[in-house]
Design a protein around this motif. Sequence first.
Motif, PDB file in Angstrom:
ATOM      1  N   ILE A  70       0.838  -1.203   0.000  1.00  0.00           N
ATOM      2  CA  ILE A  70       0.000   0.000   0.000  1.00  0.00           C
ATOM      3  C   ILE A  70       0.872   1.253   0.000  1.00  0.00           C
ATOM      4  N   ILE A  71       1.915   1.270   0.805  1.00  0.00           N
ATOM      5  CA  ILE A  71       2.827   2.423   0.825  1.00  0.00           C
ATOM      6  C   ILE A  71       3.436   2.627  -0.560  1.00  0.00           C
ATOM      7  N   THR A  72       3.808   1.544  -1.214  1.00  0.00           N
ATOM      8  CA  THR A  72       4.411   1.634  -2.546  1.00  0.00           C
ATOM      9  C   THR A  72       3.423   2.213  -3.560  1.00  0.00           C
ATOM     10  N   ILE A  73       2.194   1.732  -3.561  1.00  0.00           N
ATOM     11  CA  ILE A  73       1.194   2.238  -4.506  1.00  0.00           C
ATOM     12  C   ILE A  73       0.867   3.699  -4.193  1.00  0.00           C
ATOM     13  N   LEU A  74       0.768   4.046  -2.921  1.00  0.00           N
ATOM     14  CA  LEU A  74       0.527   5.447  -2.551  1.00  0.00           C
ATOM     15  C   LEU A  74       1.687   6.341  -3.004  1.00  0.00           C
ATOM     16  N   ALA A  75       2.911   5.865  -2.872  1.00  0.00           N
ATOM     17  CA  ALA A  75       4.072   6.632  -3.339  1.00  0.00           C
ATOM     18  C   ALA A  75       4.018   6.820  -4.852  1.00  0.00           C
ATOM     19  N   TYR A  76       3.642   5.774  -5.565  1.00  0.00           N
ATOM     20  CA  TYR A  76       3.505   5.855  -7.026  1.00  0.00           C
ATOM     21  C   TYR A  76       2.450   6.889  -7.409  1.00  0.00           C
ATOM     22  N   LEU A  77       1.291   6.828  -6.761  1.00  0.00           N
ATOM     23  CA  LEU A  77       0.230   7.787  -7.060  1.00  0.00           C
ATOM     24  C   LEU A  77       0.638   9.207  -6.678  1.00  0.00           C
ATOM     25  N   ALA A  78       1.362   9.355  -5.576  1.00  0.00           N
ATOM     26  CA  ALA A  78       1.847  10.681  -5.168  1.00  0.00           C
ATOM     27  C   ALA A  78       2.788  11.261  -6.223  1.00  0.00           C
ATOM     28  N   GLN A  79       3.616  10.413  -6.813  1.00  0.00           N
ATOM     29  CA  GLN A  79       4.503  10.880  -7.881  1.00  0.00           C
ATOM     30  C   GLN A  79       3.675  11.402  -9.057  1.00  0.00           C
ATOM     31  N   GLY A  80       2.602  10.687  -9.376  1.00  0.00           N
ATOM     32  CA  GLY A  80       1.723  11.129 -10.454  1.00  0.00           C
ATOM     33  C   GLY A  80       1.016  12.434 -10.134  1.00  0.00           C
ATOM     34  N   GLY A  93      -0.536  14.599 -12.863  1.00  0.00           N
ATOM     35  CA  GLY A  93      -1.031  15.702 -12.054  1.00  0.00           C
ATOM     36  C   GLY A  93      -2.420  15.434 -11.520  1.00  0.00           C
ATOM     37  N   PRO A  94      -2.926  16.349 -10.687  1.00  0.00           N
ATOM     38  CA  PRO A  94      -4.239  16.157 -10.059  1.00  0.00           C
ATOM     39  C   PRO A  94      -5.380  16.009 -11.071  1.00  0.00           C
ATOM     40  N   ALA A  95      -5.333  16.747 -12.178  1.00  0.00           N
ATOM     41  CA  ALA A  95      -6.401  16.658 -13.174  1.00  0.00           C
ATOM     42  C   ALA A  95      -6.466  15.260 -13.779  1.00  0.00           C
ATOM     43  N   TYR A  96      -5.319  14.643 -13.994  1.00  0.00           N
ATOM     44  CA  TYR A  96      -5.281  13.285 -14.538  1.00  0.00           C
ATOM     45  C   TYR A  96      -5.958  12.315 -13.577  1.00  0.00           C
ATOM     46  N   MET A  97      -5.702  12.514 -12.293  1.00  0.00           N
ATOM     47  CA  MET A  97      -6.278  11.638 -11.275  1.00  0.00           C
ATOM     48  C   MET A  97      -7.807  11.733 -11.257  1.00  0.00           C
ATOM     49  N   TYR A 104      -9.848   3.611 -11.316  1.00  0.00           N
ATOM     50  CA  TYR A 104      -8.890   2.504 -11.394  1.00  0.00           C
ATOM     51  C   TYR A 104      -7.677   2.784 -10.511  1.00  0.00           C
ATOM     52  N   LEU A 105      -7.247   4.044 -10.489  1.00  0.00           N
ATOM     53  CA  LEU A 105      -6.089   4.398  -9.661  1.00  0.00           C
ATOM     54  C   LEU A 105      -6.386   4.180  -8.179  1.00  0.00           C
ATOM     55  N   VAL A 106      -7.579   4.523  -7.745  1.00  0.00           N
ATOM     56  CA  VAL A 106      -7.990   4.237  -6.360  1.00  0.00           C
ATOM     57  C   VAL A 106      -8.056   2.721  -6.163  1.00  0.00           C
ATOM     58  N   GLY A 107      -8.536   2.026  -7.165  1.00  0.00           N
ATOM     59  CA  GLY A 107      -8.599   0.568  -7.116  1.00  0.00           C
ATOM     60  C   GLY A 107      -7.241  -0.081  -6.942  1.00  0.00           C
ATOM     61  N   PHE A 108      -6.196   0.564  -7.459  1.00  0.00           N
ATOM     62  CA  PHE A 108      -4.836   0.040  -7.276  1.00  0.00           C
ATOM     63  C   PHE A 108      -4.529  -0.142  -5.786  1.00  0.00           C
ATOM     64  N   ILE A 109      -4.917   0.836  -4.986  1.00  0.00           N
ATOM     65  CA  ILE A 109      -4.632   0.804  -3.546  1.00  0.00           C
ATOM     66  C   ILE A 109      -5.391  -0.355  -2.886  1.00  0.00           C
ATOM     67  N   ILE A 110      -6.673  -0.456  -3.192  1.00  0.00           N
ATOM     68  CA  ILE A 110      -7.508  -1.509  -2.606  1.00  0.00           C
ATOM     69  C   ILE A 110      -6.999  -2.886  -3.030  1.00  0.00           C
ATOM     70  N   ALA A 111      -6.716  -3.045  -4.327  1.00  0.00           N
ATOM     71  CA  ALA A 111      -6.237  -4.329  -4.832  1.00  0.00           C
ATOM     72  C   ALA A 111      -4.912  -4.710  -4.183  1.00  0.00           C
ATOM     73  N   ALA A 112      -4.007  -3.744  -4.034  1.00  0.00           N
ATOM     74  CA  ALA A 112      -2.715  -4.023  -3.384  1.00  0.00           C
ATOM     75  C   ALA A 112      -2.932  -4.450  -1.937  1.00  0.00           C
TER      76      ALA A 112
END
Length: 191
Positions: A70-80, A93-97, A104-112
């Motif tokens: 989860i920390i890794t996926i959050l770090a990845y999303l923070a970079q984005g 950037g924030p607009a992309y999110m 799907y990006l939020v789903g990355f965290i849940i799936a991880a």
Amino acid sequence: MALNSAALAPTYLPSEGTSRIIRQTGLVVLGTVLMTVAAKTQVPFFPVPQTLQTLAIFGIAAAYGRNLAIITILAYLAQGIMGLPVFSGVASGPAYMMGPTGGYLVGFIIAAGIVGEAADRGFSKRPFAMFGTMLVADMILFALGFVWLTTLIGASKAFEFGVAPFVLGDIVKIALASAALAAIWKLLRRA
């Protein structure tokens, strides 16, 4: 070193101290690099090309365990969010999110978290159990992406463009990830 930990990476981390923190940080950095490479890698597949993001997410989560994944996926999303070019396209950037891939990006965290928790419980040593867990995690990831995309383009188009083309590819990636982790455990037991 004894292989008594349930997830792969914690087996090889020191139990405490600065060395553990340094190695965990290194694993997070490595994981974000793998996620970026996976996002940028297009694999020809039917009916549409696929990235390797879900393969990377499931592999990282199964190897790292819940918390570190989860920390890794959050770090990845923070970079984005910060604008680094870590996602599949050139935008970030924030607009992309908040765009079509936001769910799907939020789903990355849940799936991880789901796959990492299963790894913590020893599922990464059992390919069929890990396959089932990854399949459930992927369905949740798709559901979150679908719901978000539905708010932007409607349910029919969200399913047609955001779910259906990716199901078969994800099943292949899940099979690869679950088999690879079980094989790595087998190799480590022999060493």
